[in-house]
Each structure stands twice: as C-alpha cells, then as structure tokens.
Design an enzyme around this catalytic site. Structure first.
Site, PDB file in Angstrom:
ATOM      1  N   GLU A   1      14.303  16.842 -22.868  1.00 15.78           N
ATOM      2  CA  GLU A   1      13.160  17.062 -21.963  1.00 15.78           C
ATOM      3  C   GLU A   1      12.180  18.077 -22.532  1.00 15.78           C
ATOM      4  OE1 GLU A   1      13.052  15.148 -19.197  1.00 15.78           O
ATOM      5  OE2 GLU A   1      14.996  14.384 -19.813  1.00 15.78           O
TER       6      GLU A   1
ATOM      7  N   LYS B   1       5.597  25.981 -13.249  1.00 18.22           N
ATOM      8  CA  LYS B   1       4.787  25.264 -14.236  1.00 18.22           C
ATOM      9  C   LYS B   1       3.325  25.698 -14.223  1.00 18.22           C
ATOM     10  CE  LYS B   1       5.253  20.962 -15.242  1.00 18.22           C
ATOM     11  NZ  LYS B   1       5.464  19.510 -15.322  1.00 18.22           N
TER      12      LYS B   1
ATOM     13  N   TYR C   1      -1.605  15.124 -25.841  1.00 17.54           N
ATOM     14  CA  TYR C   1      -0.284  15.067 -25.197  1.00 17.54           C
ATOM     15  C   TYR C   1       0.213  13.605 -25.153  1.00 17.54           C
ATOM     16  CZ  TYR C   1       3.161  14.888 -21.433  1.00 17.54           C
ATOM     17  OH  TYR C   1       4.286  14.628 -20.681  1.00 17.54           O
TER      18      TYR C   1
ATOM     19  N   SER D   1       6.176   9.407 -21.597  1.00 15.26           N
ATOM     20  CA  SER D   1       5.245   9.656 -20.488  1.00 15.26           C
ATOM     21  C   SER D   1       4.296   8.488 -20.258  1.00 15.26           C
ATOM     22  CB  SER D   1       4.414  10.897 -20.813  1.00 15.26           C
ATOM     23  OG  SER D   1       3.379  11.043 -19.865  1.00 15.26           O
TER      24      SER D   1
HETATM   25  N1  LIG Z   1       6.491  16.342 -14.757  1.00 11.76           N
HETATM   26  C1  LIG Z   1       5.904  15.186 -15.007  1.00 11.76           C
HETATM   27  O1  LIG Z   1       5.179  14.643 -14.163  1.00 11.76           O
HETATM   28  C2  LIG Z   1       6.131  14.476 -16.321  1.00 11.76           C
HETATM   29  C3  LIG Z   1       5.504  13.231 -16.530  1.00 11.76           C
HETATM   30  C4  LIG Z   1       5.702  12.569 -17.733  1.00 11.76           C
HETATM   31  C5  LIG Z   1       6.540  13.102 -18.699  1.00 11.76           C
HETATM   32  N2  LIG Z   1       7.115  14.318 -18.492  1.00 11.76           N
HETATM   33  C6  LIG Z   1       7.980  14.849 -19.552  1.00 11.76           C
HETATM   34  O2  LIG Z   1       9.207  15.281 -18.986  1.00 11.76           O
HETATM   35  C7  LIG Z   1       9.736  16.368 -19.739  1.00 11.76           C
HETATM   36  C8  LIG Z   1      10.036  17.533 -18.815  1.00 11.76           C
HETATM   37  O3  LIG Z   1       8.819  17.966 -18.216  1.00 11.76           O
HETATM   38  P1  LIG Z   1       8.760  18.986 -16.993  1.00 11.76           P
HETATM   39  O4  LIG Z   1       7.795  18.443 -16.011  1.00 11.76           O
HETATM   40  O5  LIG Z   1      10.128  19.321 -16.558  1.00 11.76           O
HETATM   41  O6  LIG Z   1       8.036  20.223 -17.696  1.00 11.76           O
HETATM   42  P2  LIG Z   1       8.491  21.735 -17.919  1.00 11.76           P
HETATM   43  O7  LIG Z   1       7.342  22.367 -18.632  1.00 11.76           O
HETATM   44  O8  LIG Z   1       8.930  22.330 -16.629  1.00 11.76           O
HETATM   45  O9  LIG Z   1       9.740  21.588 -18.888  1.00 11.76           O
HETATM   46  C9  LIG Z   1       9.671  21.606 -20.295  1.00 11.76           C
HETATM   47  C10 LIG Z   1      10.718  22.572 -20.811  1.00 11.76           C
HETATM   48  O10 LIG Z   1      10.724  22.545 -22.239  1.00 11.76           O
HETATM   49  C11 LIG Z   1      10.808  23.875 -22.727  1.00 11.76           C
HETATM   50  N3  LIG Z   1      10.217  23.912 -24.065  1.00 11.76           N
HETATM   51  C12 LIG Z   1       8.913  23.770 -24.393  1.00 11.76           C
HETATM   52  N4  LIG Z   1       8.748  23.885 -25.709  1.00 11.76           N
HETATM   53  C13 LIG Z   1       9.988  24.102 -26.248  1.00 11.76           C
HETATM   54  C14 LIG Z   1      10.466  24.316 -27.567  1.00 11.76           C
HETATM   55  N5  LIG Z   1       9.635  24.336 -28.604  1.00 11.76           N
HETATM   56  N6  LIG Z   1      11.794  24.506 -27.753  1.00 11.76           N
HETATM   57  C15 LIG Z   1      12.646  24.504 -26.699  1.00 11.76           C
HETATM   58  N7  LIG Z   1      12.239  24.319 -25.421  1.00 11.76           N
HETATM   59  C16 LIG Z   1      10.929  24.123 -25.205  1.00 11.76           C
HETATM   60  C17 LIG Z   1      10.032  24.701 -21.705  1.00 11.76           C
HETATM   61  O11 LIG Z   1      10.350  26.076 -21.734  1.00 11.76           O
HETATM   62  C18 LIG Z   1      10.443  24.023 -20.401  1.00 11.76           C
HETATM   63  O12 LIG Z   1      11.600  24.609 -19.859  1.00 11.76           O
HETATM   64  C19 LIG Z   1       8.701  16.687 -20.802  1.00 11.76           C
HETATM   65  O13 LIG Z   1       9.076  16.065 -22.008  1.00 11.76           O
HETATM   66  C20 LIG Z   1       7.432  16.069 -20.264  1.00 11.76           C
HETATM   67  O14 LIG Z   1       6.519  15.736 -21.287  1.00 11.76           O
HETATM   68  C21 LIG Z   1       6.943  15.019 -17.330  1.00 11.76           C
END
Ligand SMILES: NC(=O)c1ccc[n+]([C@@H]2O[C@H](COP(=O)([O-])OP(=O)(O)OC[C@H]3O[C@@H](n4cnc5c(N)ncnc54)[C@H](O)[C@@H]3O)[C@@H](O)[C@H]2O)c1
Length: 307
Positions: free
Chosen positions: A73, A177, A138, A115
């Site tokens: 994630e 976030k 992104y 995504s």
């Molecule tokens: N929330 C949404 O609506 C949504 C939609 C489409 C895709 N996504 C994808 O789902 C996944 C989770 O997203 P989320 O909404 O929980 O976001 P989030 O920002 O809460 O979670 C991302 C996590 O990754 C960690 N992270 C970032 N860079 C890092 C690195 N270099 N090394 C280690 N950890 C790192 C962050 O600290 C965070 O805890 C992501 O890949 C995101 O692109 C989310």
C-alpha cells in the site's frame, strides 16, 4: 499461523488491512512504513511488528521476515504532488524493490494498490483493458506499476500478482492524510462545526465512492485469486456530491444546505465508475456497502474516534 507484510500499514488503507488480517484472519502482521503520510495513531492496538523503513531503499530486507503474502500500500498518495522524479522513485522504484524482496525471500503472492487515476477522464464505466489515460504524475506512476507487475508476473509464473485499482475510498483512519482525505471526511468536519458544506458547483459530479471495509474485503479475497490479474475495486455505483451531503445530513441529524463554489481546476474528473465484471469473476468480489450505509457507519466511528 499465516504471516503477512503490509507496506504503508501506518496509512489509511494499510492500517485497516493490518487490523483485519490480525483480527479476522488471526495472522501475524508486520507493517513497513516511513511514516511520511501515515501516523502511529492508526496503529494503536495493533499487536504486530513495525519496521520504520523506506521502500526506496533495501535496508529493510533483512528486518522483514518470511511472509505468505505482501500487501503493498505504500506510495505517495497525494495526487497534487508534481515532483515527477520523486513520485516515480517512491511509487515505481519502491514497488520494484518490494517485488525484488518477494522474489528473494520466496513470497509467492503480492497484492498491490493501483488506482482509478490510471483512467483519467476515460470512458465510463471504466474497464481494466481500456488504454490508461492518466492526467497527473500520480496516475501515470500507477499505470507504470501495472506495466511492471504484468512483466514481472509473466517472468515469474510461480508468483501471483494482484493489482487492485481502488476508486474513491473513504472511511475510518483516513484522519491524518490532510487534504488528500476523502470529501466525506472534510465535509463531516465542516458540518459537525455547524457550517454549510462547501462543494464545487453544482454538486452533480459523480464518483465511484467505496467504503474502506469493501476495499479490505477485496484485498482479502485477492489471497485466493488463482492467477495474476489487475482488477478494479469500487462500489460500481457512483454517487454525486449532493448525495454525499444528503447522507451526511441524515447520519448527523442535520439539515445543512450545500454552499456551491466555482471549481478552480482546469482538469477534473466529472465522473468515475468502475466496471466490476472482472473483479466479480476473478476475486469473487461483491461490494457490500452502499453510499448511504457506508457514510452512516463511518459517521458512527467518527463521532466516537474523531470528534
Ligand atoms: N485512498 C484512496 O482513495 C486511494 C485510491 C486509489 C489508490 N489508493 C492507493 O492505496 C494505497 C494506500 O493509500 P492510502 O489512502 O491508505 O494513503 P496513505 O497516505 O494513508 O497511506 C500510504 C502509506 O504509505 C507510506 N509511505 C509513503 N511513502 C513511503 C515510502 N517511501 N516508504 C515506506 N512507506 C511509505 C505512508 O507513510 C503511508 O502510511 C496507496 O498506494 C494509494 O496510492 C488509494
């Protein structure tokens, strides 16, 4: 006992997944996170191990033990970030490292977050086989992750790679976030303070909103996928911004009318909707949460956990 590694596990979706793996599946879970957009508060009560590490490096390879599967994630999740190199380094090079770790440590299954941003303003309902048309770096990075995954899966047939194209996710533990949190969270905060909810004119934009509990379910189902694939993960039923406010008013017992303002963005997705046929067939996925029920459930948690 099954063991899982959850990268980005201090974030919104990763922490919900970590708790579900621990609670529902009685599994041992290790979280890997650099805490750049995640927060330790999302993991209060978590009983597994946590590695503070960056997926761009391989320093964590020795610390992460063997696992039955990896849920990847971790990513830059702020879609307004314009630093192209950084976005590619974290989202794409970081993913390559995770795949390399899987290969080196004998992990046979990787489920990763792609995504709906890969579709941009593409044709609706969005189908996995349509040509990606990302409108920002992104979305582009996620489309490249999907290319890397396809190539990797073809070269390593003993492994199963499942890419999940999440649509607009909302729910508990998205509180840290900041701006990229869902509109449900931002509007809730405004309405809870007695303010009229502010949305773009005239609230008719459609989004395939999906409750995080359905996203967790889709990830768990991916553990049983028989072959590598890339699938949408969504509700399949788009709702508009006015309907979000209606559901929030209902859940909060308020009657606040939207305050419309001009959309400042030159690029904007006016509609997203997932075609879920492939997800149903390959992951046996059936979304369980309607927009109204998801928001009602979320507001209950917010009232208890947030304010
Ligand atoms: N929330 C949404 O609506 C949504 C939609 C489409 C895709 N996504 C994808 O789902 C996944 C989770 O997203 P989320 O909404 O929980 O976001 P989030 O920002 O809460 O979670 C991302 C996590 O990754 C960690 N992270 C970032 N860079 C890092 C690195 N270099 N090394 C280690 N950890 C790192 C962050 O600290 C965070 O805890 C992501 O890949 C995101 O692109 C989310």
């Amino acid at each position: 006992m099954k063991k899982y590694l959850v990268t980005g596990g201090a974030g919104f979706i990763g922490s919900n997944l970590a708790f579900a793996l621990e609670g529902e599946r009685k599994a041992g879970v290790t979280v890997l996170d650099d805490f750049s957009s995640g927060n330790y508060k999302n993991l209060v009560g978590f009983t597994g191990d946590i590695i503070a590490g960056d997926i761009r490096s391989r320093d964590w390879f020795d610390k992460a033990g063997p696992a039955d599967a990896i849920f990847h994630e971790a990513a830059i999740t702020d879609t307004t970030v314009t630093d192209q190199r950084k976005m590619m380094e974290v989202n794409v090079d970081g993913f390559r490292n995770v795949l390399d770790y899987a290969l080196k440590s004998g992990v046979k299954r990787v489920v990763y977050a792609s995504s709906a941003a890969v579709y941009g303003n593409g044709h609706c309902p969005m189908r996995e086989e349509q040509t990606p048309a990302p409108e920002n770096i992104y979305g582009f990075s996620k489309a490249v992750m999907d290319n890397v995954a396809r190539e990797f899966a073809a070269a390593h047939e003993e492994m199963t790679l499942v890419g999940l194209r999440y649509f607009n996710v909302y729910g508990p533990r998205e509180y840290y976030k900041g701006n990229p949190a869902s509109m449900m969270f931002h509007l809730y905060n405004q309405m809870k303070a007695g303010k009229r909810p502010r949305i773009f004119k005239f609230g008719e934009q459609l989004r395939d909103f999906v409750y995080v509990k359905d996203i967790v379910r889709g990830n768990l189902n991916a553990l049983d996928a028989e072959k590598s694939c890339i699938c949408n993960l969504a509700s399949g039923k788009p709702g508009n911004f006015n309907e979000v406010i209606e559901a929030l008013n209902k859940a909060l017992g308020s009657d606040l009318a939207p305050e419309y303002f001009e959309n400042p963005y030159s690029f904007y997705q006016n509609k997203t909707q997932a075609d879920l046929r492939r997800t149903r067939a390959l992951l046996n996925y059936r979304p369980e949460w309607s927009l109204e029920d998801g928001i009602a459930d979320y507001v209950k948690v917010l009232k208890k956990d947030w304010k």
